[in-house]
Write a protein that holds these residues in place. Sequence first.
Motif, PDB file in Angstrom:
ATOM      1  N   GLN A   1       0.818  -1.211   0.000  1.00  0.00           N
ATOM      2  CA  GLN A   1       0.000   0.000   0.000  1.00  0.00           C
ATOM      3  C   GLN A   1       0.855   1.266   0.000  1.00  0.00           C
ATOM      4  O   GLN A   1       0.497   2.257  -0.633  1.00  0.00           O
ATOM      5  N   GLU A   2       1.993   1.231   0.662  1.00  0.00           N
ATOM      6  CA  GLU A   2       2.887   2.386   0.686  1.00  0.00           C
ATOM      7  C   GLU A   2       3.415   2.687  -0.716  1.00  0.00           C
ATOM      8  O   GLU A   2       3.539   3.847  -1.118  1.00  0.00           O
TER       9      GLU A   2
ATOM     10  N   LEU B   1      -1.482   7.508   2.083  1.00  0.00           N
ATOM     11  CA  LEU B   1      -1.631   6.092   2.383  1.00  0.00           C
ATOM     12  C   LEU B   1      -3.059   5.763   2.826  1.00  0.00           C
ATOM     13  O   LEU B   1      -3.631   4.751   2.399  1.00  0.00           O
ATOM     14  N   ASN B   2      -3.646   6.594   3.674  1.00  0.00           N
ATOM     15  CA  ASN B   2      -5.013   6.335   4.130  1.00  0.00           C
ATOM     16  C   ASN B   2      -6.016   6.375   2.976  1.00  0.00           C
ATOM     17  O   ASN B   2      -7.014   5.653   2.995  1.00  0.00           O
ATOM     18  N   THR B   3      -5.751   7.182   1.976  1.00  0.00           N
ATOM     19  CA  THR B   3      -6.616   7.226   0.796  1.00  0.00           C
ATOM     20  C   THR B   3      -6.517   5.915   0.026  1.00  0.00           C
ATOM     21  O   THR B   3      -7.523   5.383  -0.441  1.00  0.00           O
TER      22      THR B   3
ATOM     23  N   LYS C   1      -5.785   2.966   1.294  1.00  0.00           N
ATOM     24  CA  LYS C   1      -6.497   1.962   2.089  1.00  0.00           C
ATOM     25  C   LYS C   1      -8.007   2.090   1.912  1.00  0.00           C
ATOM     26  O   LYS C   1      -8.716   1.098   1.735  1.00  0.00           O
ATOM     27  N   ALA C   2      -8.497   3.315   1.942  1.00  0.00           N
ATOM     28  CA  ALA C   2      -9.944   3.544   1.803  1.00  0.00           C
ATOM     29  C   ALA C   2     -10.430   3.133   0.416  1.00  0.00           C
ATOM     30  O   ALA C   2     -11.488   2.510   0.278  1.00  0.00           O
TER      31      ALA C   2
ATOM     32  N   ARG D   1     -10.595  -0.682   0.127  1.00  0.00           N
ATOM     33  CA  ARG D   1     -11.763  -1.194   0.859  1.00  0.00           C
ATOM     34  C   ARG D   1     -13.057  -0.902   0.094  1.00  0.00           C
ATOM     35  O   ARG D   1     -13.912  -1.773  -0.045  1.00  0.00           O
TER      36      ARG D   1
END
Length: 191
Positions: A145-146, A156-158, A160-161, A164
């Motif tokens: 993901q990184e 990074l959080n984007t 992951k979102a 999902r």
Amino acid sequence: MTLDDQIINLYQHGFHRQAMERIIDSWGNELKQWLYTFVCNEDDADDLAQEVFIKVYTHFHQFRGDSTLKTWIFHIARNAAVSYLTSRYYKESKMDPELPDTITYKEARNDVDDIEKDMCRSVIRQLPTLLRTPLVMHSYMNCKQEEIARILNIPLNTVKARIRRARLSVILVMEKQGFISLTEKQKQEEK
């Protein structure tokens, strides 16, 4: 010596062709697969890959080493794919879409697993590029993901979102089309 160091060393010593051969041998197929996730057409993905490799060859001297060579190349590829998807040619070519691939009854009877995989791929192809790209990079190309965050130049959080949301979208479409059946408990867990 890392692969990046070997390729950079070849380039710095004037072996530009050998450096490009190493790049293509190392990441060519993966790059084509990745571009395919954007354009959903093998010929267009091949053309874009060729365009990317030409850009890499002509701009290699601009590589600063702020990221890995692979990340830099995939960033160039992303820009090429986005330019292509916003081009007039692409928009006009989609006015008259190609007929979808068909599966014969004999093939369907012989290998149900392949049909389910094709259906899942079909659903994934219909996802918006924003969701499809991180999902394919993570699930099919085994990118961390990184690394996806660096290549796509997003937090990074984007990443992951989006992964999902993409997975949830695939599950819901597959259920709606009758390919899978979720219990009420599973539906709540997916939300």
